[in-house]
Every structure is written in structure tokens, then in C-alpha cells.
Design a protein around this motif. Structure first.
Motif, short mmCIF file in Angstrom:
data_model
loop_
_atom_site.label_atom_id
_atom_site.label_comp_id
_atom_site.label_asym_id
_atom_site.label_seq_id
_atom_site.Cartn_x
_atom_site.Cartn_y
_atom_site.Cartn_z
N TYR A 103 0.84 -1.21 0.00
CA TYR A 103 0.00 0.00 0.00
C TYR A 103 0.87 1.25 0.00
CZ TYR A 103 -3.29 3.52 1.70
OH TYR A 103 -4.04 4.66 1.85
N GLN A 107 1.27 4.22 -2.94
CA GLN A 107 1.03 5.63 -2.61
C GLN A 107 2.18 6.49 -3.13
OE1 GLN A 107 -2.26 5.41 -1.95
NE2 GLN A 107 -1.96 7.01 -0.42
N ARG A 110 1.95 6.91 -6.81
CA ARG A 110 0.97 7.94 -7.18
C ARG A 110 1.60 9.33 -7.13
NH1 ARG A 110 -4.17 9.06 -3.45
NH2 ARG A 110 -2.81 10.68 -2.64
#
Length: 699
Positions: A103, A107, A110
Motif C-alpha cells: 500500500y 502511494q 501515485r
């Protein structure tokens, strides 16, 4: 060499391809998204009941790059990096990541996607090595820890690796730190992990622990009985059907209370205080619909709104504080919050008195602490932080701890209370079972965030009880380092064992016993890290003691006792440690240096300059590496005192003499106080007769 595929994995995913391959699923009850979905839950990869329930939100990626990043995220989830990529890299690199790290990695991807689009780069094929360098430097320009920066750069390295080893690579530029070295991109080293976590101050931890122990040991039976009673009344109210007799009963009930001037039972809901419909229904035999209608119409409604009162349960309160019941009654509307406080108190007791990490506490199950045939109670459970498979990859389901934790009596009591809350074999902190008001269909255990919030609420509630019961010394002050949280208890235990603060914490635990218990539960130094944490805190306490002593001596403070000269020599080393980050290795060096073995013993108003050949605290069981300060002997050759200790002795003597002069103190007790005060003054007088200063004793 391409990344290793699973047998069932397609070369390229289609819209209906499962996000997570069946071979990787360890939590089959969790939903598995399809490739075309914009939200990908990672729960199927995680069997840790206390882990965060993360999901990848792919719609947050800028549209031009979304497709490329979506594919690489899918590839990272389902494929392992080849072993040859790990050659020459730091040992912490793994071919697969845990769900939490997956995760965090996405992130950061992104952030890269957003950075690239702002520079009109709309495909990763256009992303060069210099772009990667500029992105990294831009994002690490503001102060970051070395650990965070290293993790950030590793995330970008994984992006490049999964593209580089793909059958159809896009050609992302290789990160420059692969050949230039990563150190130039990282800030200086700082303390990290538990070593960087601030312990909860003794002023906060003391009353917090006192109230947690009270709730578990003294209030639990009352709270559980109230919960059973409230649950039974609610079930009865829900099962009551509407009939004419019920309508007559509720009207008569309200009219009778109105005639006597008695309030209408109420509770607090989200919109404020209101009539307690289930409670009144159970008392009267009217259905909840009838109770609601009668209390919403006419003169009865007006009276109810103006005269709301408590909804006490008919229970005999058994729990006491100093012989007085802790409450006159338990209200129907308070039961669910009291049950939350009970569960929270159990967590505080277990987290602080076992040395477990929060995830290890939250993953315990009913039956994990069986009654022993002999010896101490043992707690069996999984460890998660150090759980690895044969390839070194993280195992979210954890592994059974090789050596169980040793449990002292309060920890056993907490487990026994929790076993009454959850079904047999279930998680002791099962999220569904601990959702006392709404009973939502949660899976897994209470999350870290929820437990942290409940701990803050518990501290507020405990302070309210202390105020209500006129015990101001037991209010829980705010910790100066912020929220108590779930992860500070372990470090706090090590800090308290090493430094032995007084006050309520000292009343609640025996430091020497706790060091023995915690060490017994963590016999292997290669796992769990509690030994290292204890060593670091003990070394820090030693350095602080030496620094304080050195400053006092340089300002002319006197010192006495058989070990005074050794204490002066030890204090001279204090400047060597100014500004030093105490690592595990540094701590061991300090503790191995017998010349630095100076321990503050506030309970005995002295310092121990430990020499195991001269120590009297271990004369029965032989030589030990550290003193047992709770068994300090006044004739020991390791004792030294400063003027500050003498001042404390005189102050205590004055307090005892003042108490002895009170008319309400019995004569035998007053005589005992006077004898004790005289003894303390004699010790202080001896110090002042024999004290020396550094200026007087150049040796």
C-alpha cells in the motif's frame, strides 16, 4: 530473466482477472476485486487480525498514467522479484512485500505519477533517469528520517524493477542510486523504531495503570453483570408484542411517575438525552412502539421532555475503592461505554505488563493462557513483526511464538475477563464482539486507530471518576509527548524498569520482578527485541545519572559513602556521551564497562556504584550483572549519597514527625513514625559529617 509468475497467472490481465491470484490468498473471507475495478482491497493478502484494512484507490492516479501504473501494481501484487535482483542489496530487501508495504509503495508511485503529469510526461516510457533523480530530490528536500527516505527510494526502485523484468518493459529510467550509492540521497542517521518512541511519562502512566487494574480486578464483575442485565432487558423489549394490556401499562407507568414527581428514565443518544425506550419497555411489558407513541403525545410527552432522569439497573455493586463502592448504580445507557472501557483496560494491562507489541496483544485468542499444572501462567500467541517464510518474505498470518510470554496475575485476570466477552476460540479483541452498541459485522480485531481512540477516552473517563470520587491525585494528566496510543507501552515498560520512577507506577508494579518476568518471556535475543530495548533504556538511565552527578559535583555538591570515590571517577566519563545516539551496540558497551555502573535508587535515597564482588543484594543467589535495587542493604560497600539525597531524607523525616504530632494518629504508630524519622536524620547527619566535594578530593 523475468519476474517469476504463478502457475495460474495470465501474461496480461483482462477486465475480469482477479486482482489477487488464488495461490496468494490467505484470507479467503475478504473480497477480491477485479482488474477493472478502481478500488483494490488488499485484505485477501492479510491474515493478521490486527492489521489495517488497506485498499488501493487507482482512480486517484492521473488518467494519462493510470493504465501503466495499474498494470505494474497488479504485477507487484502477484509476482515476486527474481532472486538475482536482490544480489548486492541490503538484507532487508525481499522478493515480496507485506500488504502494508504494498500500500505504501503504491502511494509513492501515485506521487511520482502526479509529479510526471505536471511536467507533461504522460507515459512511463518518457521517464528518464534524470527525471527519477529530480523526483527523489524534490520529495526528500524537506526534513525526513533516514528510514523514511530509504523506504521512499526503495519504492521507486521496485517500480523500475517490475518494469525492467517484465516481458514487455516500458523502459523506465533506472534510479541513479543503484550505481551512485544510496547514502548520498539519505539524511543522517537518527534513532528509529521503538528506540525513537517517547515513553509515556510516569505522571500519566501511573494513574492510567492504577485505573486499568481497578477496572479489571475490581469493577469487571459489576460491569459484566450490568451488560448481561441490559442485554436481557433489550432482548425482552424487542420480543414484546403490541397489545391493549401493554398500552394500559405504559400509560399507568408514566402517569404514576408524573403524580409522584419522579423523572422518566432516559439515556444519551447522538441527538442528545432522550427517553430510554428499551429500558421502559422491559420494565412495563409494553412494546417499544407503544412506549414511543405514549411518550411522544400530549401531556405525557411534555412531562417526559422536562423530567428526564437516570435508568439504573437493579444490581448490587460489589467493586470497591478503599472499602467504598465505586458507584451507587450502573445506568442502562452507560453499559456499552463501560464495556468498551473494560476491554480497553484489559489492553492497557496486557500491553504494559507483558512487553508484547500491540499487534501481538490484539491477535491473542481465547484459550491462549491455559491454567498451568505448575509454575507461572504462559501466554501462547503469534508474532507478526519478525514472521518470515523460508525465502525471508513477510508472513501476514504470523508464526507461533517459539517461547510463550510469561504472565503475571493482572495479565491473567485481563485475559480471563476478555474470555467472558468473546466466544470460545475467537480473538480476545474481536472487533464485532467489542462493538457493544451497534454490533456491526466487523472482521478481525479492533484496529490500532480504534484502540488508540478508546485509550484516550478511557483516560478521560478515569479522570472523571477520580474527580467524582474526590481522588485528585489519581486523575490522568495529558502526556506531554501527545496521545498515548498503542505502541508506547512496550518502550514505557522498559523505561520504567530501567529508571524505577516513584508515584503510582511504583505502587502498581514491582520493577525487579517485572524485569525478571519480561526477560523470561524473551529469552532469545535474536527475536522480538525486548532485551535490546531494556539494554538501551538501562544505558540511557546510566548516562543520565552520570551526567546529573557530574553536573552536581562540578557545582560543589557534596558526596559521601564507601563508593563515593568510584562515583566521582564514573561521573568524569559523562562528557563522553553528550549528544550520543544510544544504539544497541553503544548500550552494550556502556553496560559492559564496570566503571560506569552507577544506578540511581530513588526509593532508598542513594546511588549504587555497582561492583558485583561487593554487592549484598545478591549474597544469597550469587553474583549478578546488575543490582537488585529493591533489595538494597544499608551496609553495602556500593552505596553513595549526595547532598540531594540527604535533603530528601530530612524532608521525609520532617513529614513523619509532622504526622506523629497529629492527634488522630494512634500512639504506637506515632512512636513508629518518630523512630523512622530519627533513623533518617541519622543517615543524613552521617552524610554531612563525611561528605567531600570534587575540589576537596582531587583523587
Amino acid at each position: 530473466m523475468t519476474v517469476a509468475p504463478l502457475e495460474s497467472l495470465p501474461d496480461r490481465p483482462g477486465p475480469d482477472t482477479p486482482v489477487i491470484a488464488a495461490d496468494l490468498i490467505v484470507n479467503p473471507e475478504a473480497p477480491n476485486a477485479r482488474y477493472s475495478d478502481m478500488i483494490w482491497p488488499l485484505s485477501p493478502l492479510n491474515a493478521n487480525p490486527s492489521a489495517s484494512r488497506n485498499a488501493l484507490h487507482l482512480d486517484a492516479f492521473p488518467e494519462p498514467l493510470r493504465g501503466e501504473f495499474t498494470y505494474l501494481a497488479w504485477s507487484m501484487i502477484n509476482r515476486a522479484l527474481p532472486d538475482d535482483f536482490l544480489v548486492g542489496r541490503v538484507p532487508t530487501w525481499r522478493t515480496r512485500q507485506s500488504p502494508g508495504k504494498l500500500y505504501a509503495t503504491v502511494q509513492r508511485w501515485r506521487a511520482l505519477a502526479e509529479w510526471l503529469v505536471k511536467r507533461d510526461i504522460t507515459t512511463l516510457t518518457q521517464c528518464t533517469t534524470e527525471d527519477v533523480r529530480a523526483f527523489a530530490l524534490d520529495n526528500l528536500r524537506t526534513p525526513k528520517s533516514r528510514e523514511y527516505a530509504g523506504s521512499f527510494l526503495t519504492s521507486i526502485s521496485r517500480l523500475w524493477a517490475f518494469d525492467f523484468y517484465d516481458a514487455r518493459p516500458l523502459g523506465i529510467g533506472e534510479p541513479p542510486w543503484h550505481w551512485e550509492g544510496i547514502d548520498d540521497f539519505l539524511p543522517a542517521a537518527t534513532a528509529r523504531g521503538e528506540n525513537a518512541t517517547e515513553p509515556i511519562t510516569a505522571a500519566t502512566m501511573g494513574p492510567l495503570l492504577i485505573w486499568a487494574l481497578r477496572v479489571v480486578d475490581d469493577f469487571a464483575e459489576d460491569i459484566m453483570s450490568a451488560w448481561e442485565k441490559a442485554t436481557e432487558m433489550t432482548a425482552r423489549a424487542e420480543a414484546t408484542v403490541t397489545n391493549k394490556l401493554g398500552l394500559a401499562r405504559i400509560k399507568d407507568y408514566v402517569d404514576a411517575r408524573r403524580d409522584r414527581g419522579e423523572p422518566i428514565p432516559s439515556w444519551v443518544q447522538s441527538h442528545g438525552p432522550t427517553e430510554c425506550i428499551p429500558y421502559i419497555s422491559a420494565l412495563t411489558g409494553a412494546s417499544m412502539g407503544q412506549v414511543d407513541r405514549v411518550l411522544r403525545r400530549g401531556y405525557r410527552s411534555e412531562y417526559a421532555r422536562a423530567n428526564l432522569g437516570p435508568s439504573p439497573l437493579r444490581l448490587k455493586i460489589k467493586g470497591c475503592i478503599d472499602g467504598t463502592p465505586w458507584t451507587k448504580a450502573i445506568d442502562f445507557g452507560d453499559v456499552d461505554s463501560l464495556m468498551r472501557h473494560l476491554g480497553t483496560a484489559c489492553f492497557i494491562v496486557l500491553a504494559y505488563l507483558t512487553g508484547m507489541r500491540p499487534g501481538e496483544v490484539l491477535s491473542l485468542r481465547s484459550g491462549s493462557c491455559p491454567e498451568p499444572d505448575s509454575g507461572p501462567h504462559l501466554i501462547y500467541g503469534n508474532v507478526y513483526k519478525t514472521a518470515r517464510d523460508e525465502d525471508g518474505n513477510y508472513l501476514s498470518e504470523g508464526t507461533l511464538r517459539e517461547m510463550p510470554w510469561v504472565a503475571i496475575a493482572p495479565a491473567v485476570s485481563a485475559i480471563r475477563v476478555l474470555e467472558q466477552i468473546v466466544p470460545e476460540g475467537d480473538l480476545l479483541f474481536d472487533a464485532h464482539a467489542h462493538d457493544f452498541r451497534l454490533r456491526r459485522k466487523f472482521t478481525g480485531s479492533i484496529t490500532y486507530a480504534t484502540m488508540s481512540e478508546r485509550i484516550e477516552h478511557f483516560a478521560t473517563w478515569a479522570s472523571d471518576q477520580a474527580t467524582r470520587l474526590e481522588r485528585p491525585h489519581e486523575t490522568v494528566p495529558a502526556d506531554p509527548h501527545g496521545a498515548i496510543g498503542t505502541e508506547r507501552f512496550r518502550r514505557t515498560l522498559a523505561w520504567h524498569i530501567a529508571r524505577r520512577p516513584g508515584g503510582l507506577v511504583a505502587l502498581a508494579i514491582q520493577y525487579g520482578h517485572m524485569r525478571t518476568v519480561v526477560s523470561a518471556g524473551y529469552a532469545s535475543r535474536s527475536r522480538d527485541g525486548i532485551h535490546d530495548l531494556l539494554d538501551i533504556e538501562t544505558a540511557r538511565a546510566t548516562v543520565d545519572t552520570l551526567a546529573t552527578l557530574n553536573a552536581d559535583l562540578s557545582e560543589g555538591v557534596g558526596i559521601s559513602g564507601p563508593a563515593a570515590r568510584r562515583a566521582i571517577n564514573a561521573a568524569a566519563h559523562a562528557p563522553e556521551f553528550i549528544g550520543t545516539v544510544i544504539s544497541v551496540r553503544t548500550a552494550q558497551d556502556i553496560l559492559d564497562n564496570s566503571q560506569l555502573s552507577v544506578y540511581e535508587n530513588p526509593g532508598s535515597y542513594l546511588m549504587c556504584v555497582y561492583n558485583r564482588d561487593k554487592a549484598l543484594c545478591h549474597r544469597l543467589e550469587g553474583q549478578q550483572e546488575a543490582p537488585s535495587l529493591e533489595r538494597c542493604q544499608p551496609s553495602c560497600a556500593n552505596i553513595t549519597r549526595t547532598d540531594h539525597h540527604a535533603e530528601q531524607l530530612i524532608f521525609l523525616a520532617e513529614q513523619l514527625e509532622k504526622q506523629a504530632g497529629s492527634e488522630i494518629v494512634p500512639v504506637p504508630l506515632a512512636d513508629r513514625f518518630r523512630r523512622r524519622a530519627s533513623s533518617l536524620r541519622s543517615v543524613a547527619d552521617e552524610h554531612y559529617r563525611n561528605r567531600v566535594t570534587v575540589q576537596e578530593d582531587p583523587s
